[in-house]
Design a protein around this motif. Structure first.
Motif, mmCIF file in Angstrom:
data_model
loop_
_atom_site.group_PDB
_atom_site.id
_atom_site.type_symbol
_atom_site.label_atom_id
_atom_site.label_comp_id
_atom_site.label_asym_id
_atom_site.label_seq_id
_atom_site.Cartn_x
_atom_site.Cartn_y
_atom_site.Cartn_z
ATOM 1 N N SER A 288 0.835 -1.209 0.000
ATOM 2 C CA SER A 288 0.000 0.000 0.000
ATOM 3 C C SER A 288 0.865 1.252 0.000
ATOM 4 O O SER A 288 1.927 1.292 0.607
ATOM 5 N N GLY A 289 0.366 2.291 -0.680
ATOM 6 C CA GLY A 289 1.031 3.582 -0.634
ATOM 7 C C GLY A 289 2.343 3.672 -1.372
ATOM 8 O O GLY A 289 3.206 4.469 -1.007
ATOM 9 N N ASN A 290 2.512 2.876 -2.413
ATOM 10 C CA ASN A 290 3.679 2.971 -3.282
ATOM 11 C C ASN A 290 3.256 3.643 -4.584
ATOM 12 O O ASN A 290 2.198 4.266 -4.647
ATOM 13 N N TRP A 291 4.055 3.501 -5.617
ATOM 14 C CA TRP A 291 3.741 4.079 -6.923
ATOM 15 C C TRP A 291 3.690 2.988 -7.991
ATOM 16 O O TRP A 291 3.956 3.237 -9.163
ATOM 17 N N VAL A 292 3.351 1.764 -7.601
ATOM 18 C CA VAL A 292 3.388 0.615 -8.505
ATOM 19 C C VAL A 292 2.432 0.840 -9.674
ATOM 20 O O VAL A 292 1.244 1.105 -9.494
ATOM 21 N N GLU A 293 2.984 0.734 -10.892
ATOM 22 C CA GLU A 293 2.213 0.860 -12.128
ATOM 23 C C GLU A 293 2.179 -0.440 -12.910
ATOM 24 O O GLU A 293 1.239 -0.695 -13.651
ATOM 25 N N THR A 294 3.218 -1.241 -12.760
ATOM 26 C CA THR A 294 3.363 -2.431 -13.592
ATOM 27 C C THR A 294 4.108 -3.527 -12.830
ATOM 28 O O THR A 294 4.712 -3.276 -11.794
ATOM 29 N N LEU A 295 4.047 -4.736 -13.373
ATOM 30 C CA LEU A 295 4.761 -5.852 -12.756
ATOM 31 C C LEU A 295 5.263 -6.812 -13.817
ATOM 32 O O LEU A 295 4.776 -6.814 -14.945
ATOM 33 N N SER A 296 6.233 -7.612 -13.442
ATOM 34 C CA SER A 296 6.848 -8.573 -14.349
ATOM 35 C C SER A 296 6.234 -9.950 -14.132
ATOM 36 O O SER A 296 6.571 -10.638 -13.168
ATOM 37 N N VAL A 297 5.334 -10.355 -15.023
ATOM 38 C CA VAL A 297 4.680 -11.655 -14.917
ATOM 39 C C VAL A 297 5.719 -12.768 -14.871
ATOM 40 O O VAL A 297 5.647 -13.670 -14.028
ATOM 41 N N GLU A 298 6.688 -12.699 -15.758
ATOM 42 C CA GLU A 298 7.708 -13.747 -15.851
ATOM 43 C C GLU A 298 8.470 -13.915 -14.538
ATOM 44 O O GLU A 298 8.609 -15.020 -14.018
ATOM 45 N N ASN A 299 8.952 -12.819 -13.969
ATOM 46 C CA ASN A 299 9.723 -12.891 -12.722
ATOM 47 C C ASN A 299 8.857 -13.350 -11.560
ATOM 48 O O ASN A 299 9.250 -14.227 -10.784
ATOM 49 N N LEU A 300 7.680 -12.794 -11.414
ATOM 50 C CA LEU A 300 6.841 -13.086 -10.258
ATOM 51 C C LEU A 300 6.288 -14.504 -10.282
ATOM 52 O O LEU A 300 6.287 -15.195 -9.269
ATOM 53 N N SER A 301 5.807 -14.956 -11.432
ATOM 54 C CA SER A 301 5.232 -16.308 -11.505
ATOM 55 C C SER A 301 6.296 -17.373 -11.285
ATOM 56 O O SER A 301 6.014 -18.423 -10.709
ATOM 57 N N LYS A 302 7.508 -17.095 -11.684
ATOM 58 C CA LYS A 302 8.607 -18.051 -11.514
ATOM 59 C C LYS A 302 9.159 -18.056 -10.091
ATOM 60 O O LYS A 302 9.465 -19.114 -9.545
ATOM 61 N N ASN A 303 9.266 -16.876 -9.472
ATOM 62 C CA ASN A 303 10.001 -16.768 -8.209
ATOM 63 C C ASN A 303 9.152 -16.609 -6.948
ATOM 64 O O ASN A 303 9.674 -16.748 -5.842
ATOM 65 N N LEU A 304 7.859 -16.322 -7.099
ATOM 66 C CA LEU A 304 6.971 -16.191 -5.936
ATOM 67 C C LEU A 304 5.758 -17.099 -6.117
ATOM 68 O O LEU A 304 4.630 -16.642 -6.260
ATOM 69 N N PRO A 305 5.966 -18.415 -6.100
ATOM 70 C CA PRO A 305 4.888 -19.338 -6.457
ATOM 71 C C PRO A 305 3.773 -19.494 -5.422
ATOM 72 O O PRO A 305 2.716 -20.021 -5.746
ATOM 73 N N ASN A 306 3.974 -19.016 -4.185
ATOM 74 C CA ASN A 306 3.005 -19.287 -3.128
ATOM 75 C C ASN A 306 2.300 -18.049 -2.575
ATOM 76 O O ASN A 306 1.725 -18.096 -1.487
ATOM 77 N N ILE A 307 2.308 -16.959 -3.325
ATOM 78 C CA ILE A 307 1.624 -15.746 -2.873
ATOM 79 C C ILE A 307 0.111 -15.991 -2.864
ATOM 80 O O ILE A 307 -0.481 -16.354 -3.880
ATOM 81 N N THR A 308 -0.501 -15.785 -1.697
ATOM 82 C CA THR A 308 -1.952 -15.929 -1.560
ATOM 83 C C THR A 308 -2.628 -14.595 -1.254
ATOM 84 O O THR A 308 -3.834 -14.468 -1.416
ATOM 85 N N SER A 309 -1.849 -13.602 -0.799
ATOM 86 C CA SER A 309 -2.422 -12.316 -0.423
ATOM 87 C C SER A 309 -1.527 -11.182 -0.920
ATOM 88 O O SER A 309 -0.315 -11.177 -0.662
ATOM 89 N N LEU A 310 -2.133 -10.228 -1.622
ATOM 90 C CA LEU A 310 -1.394 -9.101 -2.193
ATOM 91 C C LEU A 310 -2.193 -7.822 -1.965
ATOM 92 O O LEU A 310 -3.332 -7.698 -2.406
ATOM 93 N N THR A 311 -1.591 -6.884 -1.251
ATOM 94 C CA THR A 311 -2.236 -5.607 -0.958
ATOM 95 C C THR A 311 -1.565 -4.516 -1.783
ATOM 96 O O THR A 311 -0.404 -4.191 -1.546
ATOM 97 N N LEU A 312 -2.284 -3.992 -2.764
ATOM 98 C CA LEU A 312 -1.773 -2.945 -3.655
ATOM 99 C C LEU A 312 -2.627 -1.677 -3.570
ATOM 100 O O LEU A 312 -2.756 -0.931 -4.536
ATOM 101 N N SER A 313 -3.181 -1.401 -2.419
ATOM 102 C CA SER A 313 -4.012 -0.205 -2.242
ATOM 103 C C SER A 313 -3.187 1.062 -2.435
ATOM 104 O O SER A 313 -2.030 1.115 -2.031
#
Length: 128
Positions: free
Chosen positions: A71-96
């Motif tokens: 929350s409270g960052n400036w996130v505009e985009t993400l890397s599908v390739e990096n995240l799907s490969k390296n963070l396989p068990n994410i169940t909760s993501l807060t991007l408010s």
């Protein structure tokens, strides 16, 4: 402030309300993800609330990590390739209160985190 191995070793590390091991990197002005390999996959939750992150990428393989607070960052985009490969068990993501403005990026979130159960996008341009 750069996200260095020294910073990772000096910030608060605590059990959160769910009893998970949490690394608190809140309010440090961190502009990009780097050096997280120094955590040795020892945390369930990373709290990156109120930093200056614009992109989610450059994560090392972290099998234990299940929750990221952004929350409270400036996130505009993400890397599908990096995240799907390296963070396989994410169940909760807060991007408010970030800068996600397209449905394409929301789709990328789904592609990046196949185990995602909880997502919050409140306060982003993509949510009216």
């Amino acid at each position: 402030m750069r996200l260095s191995a020294e910073l990772l070793n000096s910030v608060e590390q605590r059990p959160n309300a769910l009893g998970e091991r949490e690394l608190v990197l809140r309010g440090r002005g961190i502009p990009l993800i780097e050096h997280l390999g120094a955590t040795r996959d020892a945390y369930d939750t990373f709290d990156f609330t109120d930093n200056r992150l614009t992109r989610l990428d450059n994560f090392p393989r972290l099998n234990r990590l299940t929750n990221i607070l952004l929350s409270g960052n400036w996130v505009e985009t993400l890397s599908v390739e990096n995240l799907s490969k390296n963070l396989p068990n994410i169940t909760s993501l807060t991007l408010s209160f970030n800068r996600i403005s397209s449905l394409h990026e929301v789709t990328n979130i789904g592609k990046s985190f196949p185990k995602l159960d909880f997502l919050t996008l409140v306060g982003n341009p993509v949510t009216p």
